[in-house]
Design a protein around this motif. Structure first.
Motif, PDB file in Angstrom:
ATOM      1  N   GLU A 179      -7.330 -13.095   0.010  1.00 17.28           N
ATOM      2  CA  GLU A 179      -6.606 -12.359  -1.022  1.00 17.28           C
ATOM      3  C   GLU A 179      -5.263 -13.016  -1.307  1.00 17.28           C
ATOM      4  OE1 GLU A 179      -5.153  -7.758  -1.907  1.00 17.28           O
ATOM      5  OE2 GLU A 179      -6.024  -8.328   0.013  1.00 17.28           O
ATOM      6  N   GLU A 180      -4.922 -13.141  -2.593  1.00 20.06           N
ATOM      7  CA  GLU A 180      -3.630 -13.697  -2.984  1.00 20.06           C
ATOM      8  C   GLU A 180      -2.545 -12.635  -2.859  1.00 20.06           C
ATOM      9  OE1 GLU A 180      -3.868 -15.412  -6.852  1.00 20.06           O
ATOM     10  OE2 GLU A 180      -4.650 -17.323  -6.089  1.00 20.06           O
ATOM     11  N   VAL A 181      -1.419 -13.038  -2.255  1.00 15.06           N
ATOM     12  CA  VAL A 181      -0.289 -12.130  -2.024  1.00 15.06           C
ATOM     13  C   VAL A 181       0.975 -12.795  -2.568  1.00 15.06           C
ATOM     14  CG1 VAL A 181       1.130 -10.997  -0.259  1.00 15.06           C
ATOM     15  CG2 VAL A 181      -1.353 -11.099   0.014  1.00 15.06           C
ATOM     16  N   PRO A 182       1.816 -12.061  -3.284  1.00 17.91           N
ATOM     17  CA  PRO A 182       3.041 -12.662  -3.820  1.00 17.91           C
ATOM     18  C   PRO A 182       4.044 -12.986  -2.715  1.00 17.91           C
ATOM     19  CG  PRO A 182       3.017 -10.306  -4.224  1.00 17.91           C
ATOM     20  CD  PRO A 182       1.663 -10.656  -3.681  1.00 17.91           C
ATOM     21  N   TYR A 183       5.001 -13.824  -3.025  1.00 18.54           N
ATOM     22  CA  TYR A 183       6.087 -14.130  -2.101  1.00 18.54           C
ATOM     23  C   TYR A 183       7.066 -12.962  -2.087  1.00 18.54           C
ATOM     24  CZ  TYR A 183       4.541 -18.938  -1.460  1.00 18.54           C
ATOM     25  OH  TYR A 183       3.816 -20.050  -1.118  1.00 18.54           O
ATOM     26  N   VAL A 184       7.564 -12.630  -0.893  1.00 15.08           N
ATOM     27  CA  VAL A 184       8.372 -11.431  -0.737  1.00 15.08           C
ATOM     28  C   VAL A 184       9.625 -11.722   0.087  1.00 15.08           C
ATOM     29  CG1 VAL A 184       6.342  -9.937  -0.867  1.00 15.08           C
ATOM     30  CG2 VAL A 184       7.154 -10.721   1.374  1.00 15.08           C
ATOM     31  N   PHE A 185      10.554 -10.748   0.058  1.00 18.04           N
ATOM     32  CA  PHE A 185      11.721 -10.720   0.941  1.00 18.04           C
ATOM     33  C   PHE A 185      11.527  -9.559   1.909  1.00 18.04           C
ATOM     34  CE2 PHE A 185      13.236 -12.886  -2.789  1.00 18.04           C
ATOM     35  CZ  PHE A 185      14.084 -13.865  -2.296  1.00 18.04           C
ATOM     36  N   THR A 186      11.974  -9.729   3.152  1.00 20.78           N
ATOM     37  CA  THR A 186      11.894  -8.644   4.124  1.00 20.78           C
ATOM     38  C   THR A 186      13.211  -7.877   4.134  1.00 20.78           C
ATOM     39  OG1 THR A 186      12.650 -10.095   5.918  1.00 20.78           O
ATOM     40  CG2 THR A 186      10.272  -9.909   5.561  1.00 20.78           C
ATOM     41  N   ALA A 187      13.122  -6.572   4.348  1.00 18.18           N
ATOM     42  CA  ALA A 187      14.308  -5.720   4.334  1.00 18.18           C
ATOM     43  C   ALA A 187      14.077  -4.525   5.246  1.00 18.18           C
ATOM     44  CB  ALA A 187      14.615  -5.262   2.911  1.00 18.18           C
ATOM     45  N   ASP A 188      15.138  -3.763   5.523  1.00 20.46           N
ATOM     46  CA  ASP A 188      15.000  -2.567   6.346  1.00 20.46           C
ATOM     47  C   ASP A 188      14.806  -1.335   5.481  1.00 20.46           C
ATOM     48  OD1 ASP A 188      17.495  -1.999   5.307  1.00 20.46           O
ATOM     49  OD2 ASP A 188      18.582  -2.424   7.155  1.00 20.46           O
ATOM     50  N   GLU A 189      14.914  -0.158   6.103  1.00 22.48           N
ATOM     51  CA  GLU A 189      14.622   1.097   5.418  1.00 22.48           C
ATOM     52  C   GLU A 189      15.588   1.417   4.288  1.00 22.48           C
ATOM     53  OE1 GLU A 189      15.082   0.679   8.591  1.00 22.48           O
ATOM     54  OE2 GLU A 189      13.302   1.339   9.711  1.00 22.48           O
ATOM     55  N   ALA A 190      16.738   0.746   4.253  1.00 21.36           N
ATOM     56  CA  ALA A 190      17.724   1.038   3.211  1.00 21.36           C
ATOM     57  C   ALA A 190      17.270   0.550   1.840  1.00 21.36           C
ATOM     58  CB  ALA A 190      19.070   0.401   3.569  1.00 21.36           C
ATOM     59  N   ARG A 326       1.910  -4.317   0.565  1.00 24.07           N
ATOM     60  CA  ARG A 326       2.252  -4.028   1.964  1.00 24.07           C
ATOM     61  C   ARG A 326       0.993  -3.776   2.792  1.00 24.07           C
ATOM     62  NH1 ARG A 326       6.559   0.656   3.462  1.00 24.07           N
ATOM     63  NH2 ARG A 326       4.971   1.970   2.437  1.00 24.07           N
ATOM     64  N   GLU A 327       0.041  -3.094   2.218  1.00 22.45           N
ATOM     65  CA  GLU A 327      -1.206  -2.818   2.931  1.00 22.45           C
ATOM     66  C   GLU A 327      -1.987  -4.112   3.182  1.00 22.45           C
ATOM     67  OE1 GLU A 327      -3.835  -0.407   4.966  1.00 22.45           O
ATOM     68  OE2 GLU A 327      -1.843   0.063   4.140  1.00 22.45           O
ATOM     69  N   SER A 328      -1.950  -5.042   2.230  1.00 26.51           N
ATOM     70  CA  SER A 328      -2.639  -6.324   2.414  1.00 26.51           C
ATOM     71  C   SER A 328      -2.033  -7.107   3.578  1.00 26.51           C
ATOM     72  CB  SER A 328      -2.561  -7.149   1.126  1.00 26.51           C
ATOM     73  OG  SER A 328      -3.236  -6.507   0.066  1.00 26.51           O
ATOM     74  N   LEU A 329      -0.702  -7.126   3.648  1.00 26.99           N
ATOM     75  CA  LEU A 329      -0.037  -7.804   4.766  1.00 26.99           C
ATOM     76  C   LEU A 329      -0.333  -7.092   6.077  1.00 26.99           C
ATOM     77  CD1 LEU A 329       3.397  -8.579   3.065  1.00 26.99           C
ATOM     78  CD2 LEU A 329       1.791 -10.282   3.935  1.00 26.99           C
ATOM     79  N   CYS A 330      -0.370  -5.774   6.018  1.00 28.03           N
ATOM     80  CA  CYS A 330      -0.665  -4.978   7.213  1.00 28.03           C
ATOM     81  C   CYS A 330      -2.045  -5.338   7.758  1.00 28.03           C
ATOM     82  CB  CYS A 330      -0.570  -3.496   6.874  1.00 28.03           C
ATOM     83  SG  CYS A 330      -0.905  -2.385   8.251  1.00 28.03           S
ATOM     84  N   GLU A 331      -3.030  -5.409   6.891  1.00 31.76           N
ATOM     85  CA  GLU A 331      -4.380  -5.753   7.319  1.00 31.76           C
ATOM     86  C   GLU A 331      -4.463  -7.184   7.824  1.00 31.76           C
ATOM     87  OE1 GLU A 331      -6.897  -3.858   7.663  1.00 31.76           O
ATOM     88  OE2 GLU A 331      -6.285  -2.025   6.603  1.00 31.76           O
ATOM     89  N   TYR A 332      -3.710  -8.076   7.202  1.00 36.96           N
ATOM     90  CA  TYR A 332      -3.740  -9.483   7.604  1.00 36.96           C
ATOM     91  C   TYR A 332      -3.176  -9.655   9.014  1.00 36.96           C
ATOM     92  CZ  TYR A 332      -2.618 -14.462   7.696  1.00 36.96           C
ATOM     93  OH  TYR A 332      -2.515 -15.790   8.050  1.00 36.96           O
ATOM     94  N   PHE A 333      -2.125  -8.900   9.352  1.00 36.24           N
ATOM     95  CA  PHE A 333      -1.489  -9.052  10.654  1.00 36.24           C
ATOM     96  C   PHE A 333      -2.361  -8.576  11.819  1.00 36.24           C
ATOM     97  CE2 PHE A 333       2.898  -8.805   8.454  1.00 36.24           C
ATOM     98  CZ  PHE A 333       2.885 -10.181   8.274  1.00 36.24           C
ATOM     99  N   VAL A 334      -3.420  -7.835  11.525  1.00 35.98           N
ATOM    100  CA  VAL A 334      -4.339  -7.421  12.592  1.00 35.98           C
ATOM    101  C   VAL A 334      -5.678  -8.129  12.467  1.00 35.98           C
ATOM    102  CG1 VAL A 334      -3.256  -5.171  12.942  1.00 35.98           C
ATOM    103  CG2 VAL A 334      -5.078  -5.396  11.240  1.00 35.98           C
ATOM    104  N   SER A 335      -5.751  -9.122  11.591  1.00 35.74           N
ATOM    105  CA  SER A 335      -6.982  -9.902  11.436  1.00 35.74           C
ATOM    106  C   SER A 335      -6.933 -11.111  12.361  1.00 35.74           C
ATOM    107  CB  SER A 335      -7.133 -10.358   9.986  1.00 35.74           C
ATOM    108  OG  SER A 335      -6.159 -11.346   9.673  1.00 35.74           O
ATOM    109  N   PRO A 336      -8.077 -11.727  12.668  1.00 36.10           N
ATOM    110  CA  PRO A 336      -8.084 -12.914  13.537  1.00 36.10           C
ATOM    111  C   PRO A 336      -7.214 -14.048  12.999  1.00 36.10           C
ATOM    112  CG  PRO A 336     -10.300 -12.026  13.301  1.00 36.10           C
ATOM    113  CD  PRO A 336      -9.445 -11.280  12.322  1.00 36.10           C
TER     114      PRO A 336
END
Length: 360
Positions: A179-190, A326-336
């Motif tokens: 799956e193609e995912v855009p480039y992102v910036f990471t940030a906190d809850e603020a 966010r869900e796509s990244l979430c699934e990717y981080f628990v994939s092999p």
């Protein structure tokens, strides 16, 4: 006689140059009050004020063209993303962002314009950094009272990101994924969850994959926390409220940021044991099993009264597209293809709560 006059003028200019550098270095590095510096050098306070503003402006004008150039092409963003992928295991990441209050004295005739919810006077600043703790973008000067949902949207960085002016690369497939995912910036809850901004899942009792996403996000986001920490530890002008008018405060902030990048770049060109600005173990480090060792800057910056967190920078509303990314990244981080070996132990044993809290 003419030669003597010329020599005297040159000597005077040389003296003033060295004198200005000393005053500037003392003020930024120690945070000493301008009045005390004036008394120490036996000159007028107005002279000290002029020297500080002229020197900080000159530093920005000279160094910003080489040490604070924001990425402007897709290839430059990809280079930053490569660093986050290799060092922090977060692909398609163009940087970590955060916002701060720079505490100042009450500006004359400003009323409540700069009075923030923490009952201090401040200006807002926002910055992004790369994987090596260098700043890539800076936005400073918004009044402190604007620390609400509109401060990010009204910032230069927020407008550029929303308007597609940053020239981010086109979405790409995650390593080993489909799956193609855009480039992102990471940030906190603020920060708000947006198409190009990833923030953690809210809540404490999360299902495992969401907890893992938050853990992986925090590893990449911690770079901006460390970058601010190094800045406050080395430039003690941020340890207390800055007593200056708004243009001068902005000039001081910009000068310290570009000096940080310049010195950090010089450190990276020498072996670790020879680094002075940011020596070994000065930033947070991780062992092979992912255990975090707090950086040395945390011992120096226990309470930075002159630089404080902004707790609300955007709306809690988000689009379905942002949630899907966010869900796509979430699934990717628990994939092999996307998991790291130690993440499950950290989440299941609650080790993520052991990460030192931001002391700035």
């Amino acid at each position: 006689m003419k030669k003597k006059v010329v020599s005297a003028v040159r000597l005077q200019h040389s003296f003033l140059s060295v004198f200005s550098k000393n005053i500037h270095s003392i003020y930024l590095a120690t945070g000493n009050d301008q009045q005390s510096i004036a008394l120490h050098y036996r000159v007028g306070k107005s002279t000290i004020c002029s020297i500080i503003q002229e020197t900080t402006n000159a530093i920005w004008d000279v160094l910003s063209t080489s040490s604070m150039v924001a990425p402007s092409t897709p290839d430059e963003w990809r280079n930053i993303s490569k660093g986050f992928e290799e060092r922090w295991n977060f692909p398609n990441c163009c940087g970590a962002i955060d916002g701060k209050h720079v505490v100042i004295q009450c500006p004359a005739l400003s009323g409540s314009t700069f009075f923030n919810y923490k009952h201090t006077f401040s200006i807002n600043l926002m910055a992004a950094c790369d994987s090596n703790f260098c700043f890539t973008m800076l936005d400073v000067g918004s009044p402190g009272r604007n620390s609400d949902g509109g401060v990010f949207a009204s910032s230069g960085f927020g407008r550029a990101l929303e308007g597609g002016c940053l020239q981010l690369p086109a979405p790409r497939r995650l390593p080993g994924g489909e799956e193609e995912v855009p480039y992102v910036f990471t940030a906190d809850e603020a920060f708000p969850l947006q198409h190009h901004i990833m923030r953690p899942y809210p809540g404490r009792h999360l299902e495992e994959k969401k907890a893992i996403f938050n853990y992986r996000l925090s590893r990449a986001r911690r770079t901006i926390e460390n970058t601010f920490g190094i800045l406050a530890a080395r430039w003690r002008v941020f340890r207390r409220p800055i007593h200056a008018n708004i243009p001068k405060v902005i000039s001081i902030v910009k000068a310290t940021y570009v000096l940080h990048n310049w010195l950090k770049g010089a450190d990276q060109r020498v072996p670790g044991e020879s680094r002075h600005y940011c020596p070994q173990n000065f930033t947070d480090a991780e062992s092979e099993n992912g255990t975090t060792a707090p950086g040395g800057w945390r011992d120096e910056v226990t309470e930075a009264d002159g630089m404080r967190e902004i707790h609300h920078l955007g709306s809690n509303n988000y689009s379905l597209i942002s949630a899907t990314i966010r869900e796509s990244l979430c699934e990717y981080f628990v994939s092999p293809n996307g998991e790291v070996p130690w993440q499950y132990a950290h989440v299941r044993r609650g080790f993520t709560s052991q990460t030192p809290a931001n002391t700035l």
